[in-house]
Write a protein that holds these residues in place. Sequence first.
Motif, PDB file in Angstrom:
ATOM      1  N   LYS B 164       0.816  -1.202   0.000  1.00  0.00           N
ATOM      2  CA  LYS B 164       0.000   0.000   0.000  1.00  0.00           C
ATOM      3  C   LYS B 164       0.859   1.267   0.000  1.00  0.00           C
ATOM      4  CE  LYS B 164      -4.435   1.238   1.891  1.00  0.00           C
ATOM      5  NZ  LYS B 164      -5.535   0.861   2.740  1.00  0.00           N
ATOM      6  N   VAL B 165       2.036   1.192   0.645  1.00  0.00           N
ATOM      7  CA  VAL B 165       2.918   2.368   0.633  1.00  0.00           C
ATOM      8  C   VAL B 165       4.019   2.218  -0.416  1.00  0.00           C
ATOM      9  CG1 VAL B 165       2.441   2.882   3.055  1.00  0.00           C
ATOM     10  CG2 VAL B 165       4.421   1.488   2.469  1.00  0.00           C
ATOM     11  N   HIS B 166       3.828   1.273  -1.333  1.00  0.00           N
ATOM     12  CA  HIS B 166       4.676   1.089  -2.512  1.00  0.00           C
ATOM     13  C   HIS B 166       6.106   0.671  -2.213  1.00  0.00           C
ATOM     14  CE1 HIS B 166       1.249   3.105  -4.131  1.00  0.00           C
ATOM     15  NE2 HIS B 166       1.562   4.257  -3.554  1.00  0.00           N
ATOM     16  N   MET B 220       0.077   9.702   1.987  1.00  0.00           N
ATOM     17  CA  MET B 220      -0.875  10.291   2.930  1.00  0.00           C
ATOM     18  C   MET B 220      -2.154  10.723   2.219  1.00  0.00           C
ATOM     19  SD  MET B 220       1.823  12.445   5.230  1.00  0.00           S
ATOM     20  CE  MET B 220       0.585  13.409   6.081  1.00  0.00           C
ATOM     21  N   THR B 221      -2.004  11.250   1.024  1.00  0.00           N
ATOM     22  CA  THR B 221      -3.176  11.668   0.260  1.00  0.00           C
ATOM     23  C   THR B 221      -4.046  10.466  -0.077  1.00  0.00           C
ATOM     24  OG1 THR B 221      -1.812  13.402  -0.699  1.00  0.00           O
ATOM     25  CG2 THR B 221      -3.910  12.986  -1.762  1.00  0.00           C
ATOM     26  N   ALA B 222      -3.393   9.374  -0.501  1.00  0.00           N
ATOM     27  CA  ALA B 222      -4.143   8.157  -0.820  1.00  0.00           C
ATOM     28  C   ALA B 222      -4.909   7.667   0.403  1.00  0.00           C
ATOM     29  CB  ALA B 222      -3.187   7.071  -1.316  1.00  0.00           C
ATOM     30  N   GLY B 227     -10.568   7.481   3.225  1.00  0.00           N
ATOM     31  CA  GLY B 227     -11.510   7.822   4.283  1.00  0.00           C
ATOM     32  C   GLY B 227     -10.938   7.751   5.686  1.00  0.00           C
ATOM     33  N   MET B 228      -9.610   7.664   5.800  1.00  0.00           N
ATOM     34  CA  MET B 228      -8.991   7.620   7.122  1.00  0.00           C
ATOM     35  C   MET B 228      -9.152   8.964   7.829  1.00  0.00           C
ATOM     36  SD  MET B 228      -7.165   5.984   9.395  1.00  0.00           S
ATOM     37  CE  MET B 228      -6.341   4.562   8.658  1.00  0.00           C
ATOM     38  N   PHE B 239      -0.397  20.304   0.522  1.00  0.00           N
ATOM     39  CA  PHE B 239      -1.112  19.132   1.038  1.00  0.00           C
ATOM     40  C   PHE B 239      -2.366  19.573   1.793  1.00  0.00           C
ATOM     41  CE2 PHE B 239      -1.766  16.287   4.703  1.00  0.00           C
ATOM     42  CZ  PHE B 239      -2.021  15.095   4.046  1.00  0.00           C
ATOM     43  N   ALA B 240      -2.196  20.619   2.630  1.00  0.00           N
ATOM     44  CA  ALA B 240      -3.331  21.122   3.406  1.00  0.00           C
ATOM     45  C   ALA B 240      -4.449  21.563   2.465  1.00  0.00           C
ATOM     46  CB  ALA B 240      -2.882  22.278   4.291  1.00  0.00           C
ATOM     47  N   ARG B 241      -4.068  22.299   1.433  1.00  0.00           N
ATOM     48  CA  ARG B 241      -5.064  22.833   0.509  1.00  0.00           C
ATOM     49  C   ARG B 241      -5.821  21.712  -0.198  1.00  0.00           C
ATOM     50  NH1 ARG B 241      -4.243  28.223  -1.945  1.00  0.00           N
ATOM     51  NH2 ARG B 241      -2.063  28.055  -1.399  1.00  0.00           N
ATOM     52  N   GLU B 242      -5.063  20.656  -0.559  1.00  0.00           N
ATOM     53  CA  GLU B 242      -5.679  19.601  -1.352  1.00  0.00           C
ATOM     54  C   GLU B 242      -6.490  18.622  -0.504  1.00  0.00           C
ATOM     55  OE1 GLU B 242      -4.361  15.833  -4.154  1.00  0.00           O
ATOM     56  OE2 GLU B 242      -2.829  17.252  -3.496  1.00  0.00           O
ATOM     57  N   VAL B 243      -5.984  18.324   0.680  1.00  0.00           N
ATOM     58  CA  VAL B 243      -6.529  17.194   1.425  1.00  0.00           C
ATOM     59  C   VAL B 243      -7.375  17.597   2.631  1.00  0.00           C
ATOM     60  CG1 VAL B 243      -5.863  15.223   2.860  1.00  0.00           C
ATOM     61  CG2 VAL B 243      -4.728  15.603   0.673  1.00  0.00           C
ATOM     62  N   ALA B 244      -7.003  18.702   3.286  1.00  0.00           N
ATOM     63  CA  ALA B 244      -7.629  19.000   4.577  1.00  0.00           C
ATOM     64  C   ALA B 244      -9.079  19.436   4.437  1.00  0.00           C
ATOM     65  CB  ALA B 244      -6.840  20.090   5.290  1.00  0.00           C
TER      66      ALA B 244
END
Lengths: 219, 282
Positions: B164-166, B220-222, B227-228, B239-244
């Motif tokens: 999962k983390v490649h 982390m994005t994945a 849904g974590m 990252f904050a902008r995209e995911v949070a």
Amino acid sequence: MGFDLNFALASVPAILSAIGMTLLVAVTGCAGAASLGFCLEITRRAGGFAGYGVRFLIDFIRATPLLVWLYCLYFILPFYGLRLSALTVGILGLSLYYSGYLAEVFKAGIDAIPKGQPEAARALGIARLDTVIFVIAPQMLRNIAAPMGNYFVSILKSTPYLAVLAVPEMLGEAFDIASETYRYAEPLTIAGIIFLTLALIISQGVKWLERRLAASTVR
Amino acid sequence: MARKAPRRLHREMNRHLEHMDTMTLPLKKDLLFMPDTQDKRAVDITGLHKWYSAFHVLKDISLTVRQGSRIVICGPSGSGKSTLIRCINGLENYQQGTITLDGIRLGDNAKLTTLARRQTGMVFQSFNLFPHLTVLSNCTLALRKVSGLSRADAEGLAQHYLEKVHIPEQAHKFPTQLSGGQQQRVAIARALCMNPRLMLFDEPTSALDPEMIKEVLDVMTALAHDGMTMICVTHEMGFAREVADEVVFMDQGSIVEQASPATFFSTPSHPRARSFLNTLLH
């Protein structure tokens, strides 16, 4: 009276016959001192009332001579109803005495482990005892293989102290030959050479262990 | 270890996960204290205060994290961000206030606290992998000692998360043989192995070279898209902008601003948040 090589060689079998006793005392002494020292250090770290007691005990052990411990265990304990054999006293004395020193070595080894290690274990929910066994102890051993080996050699070299309790170890055997024949140079030299050989074997073993432990963390 | 056919691995995985669920299920009498399942709050912090002797590190922190949401905590160094998330999984104690994880209030009941904490995964800035264990053993240690899985079962599960983390191919290496980014991905896999319901990230990319930051953020994005529930202390504003779902800005031990990323980045209301963003974005 010069050094008689033939007499020296003739005394080898008698002295070697005691090597088993020397090794028995040294090996059990190392095992006892290491396990007791580790327990002392873990208890000291836990702090609290027991921790303070152990801290005092370690200082007390290190500040008293080995011979005092041996004499006390052998001659004083029977007054309190505990009569131990000379061999038991010898092993117990060496274990107790060196556990104080090894506890200090273990302390240095554990102090060198980053704080993040036990934290990571805790974050994973690993119990305290499991953390000590599977996370702390292996890393500690890697840090302290060399100084611990020094103390193992010291324990081996302290086995002749047990002669005062008439434990039939190598130096005692050599001394018996000397006092029967009034020739000191040969048996004592032979005993010295055997000790030297054993000590060299131990230190080579420690070097091998050190390399092996380091190999698991290529830097 | 022979590679297992994917379907078989999947089936085994499910079996392990079921097994783990029953393992972490509380005793019957503890169920009385369990939350009602309608409560979707993963974390509920109210009136949290912490002092390091005279130094007031956390001042009246209140924060609610809904299940499945992603919170990014940012702020200047020394603002108490790391201390806050370390309080959430019990690595730090606190003097006042309450932290409730999945309806279980920390500190009320030792057994339940351990249980609640076990459902929380933590990723550290300095990875904190166990250097004397291989990547695979790093992942299996807790599975074997905490969840009580057999070696084979634990390794199967660990291999799944390493995929999962490649980095399934690094399983038998030691952490120091890996790059920083790979080590941090192992740390994420190690935490995921315990099947956490909440993941805490304490500046996971701050110790990494720029080119390795992306690989960790991608993982982390994945994870977020799966849904974590996540709480991340990070300065990665992209990252904050995209995911949070929500950005929490802390300064001097207090939450100064709490807003959606869109609002926070375009119109931060607090002057300190504004100046912090200015220094970060220029």
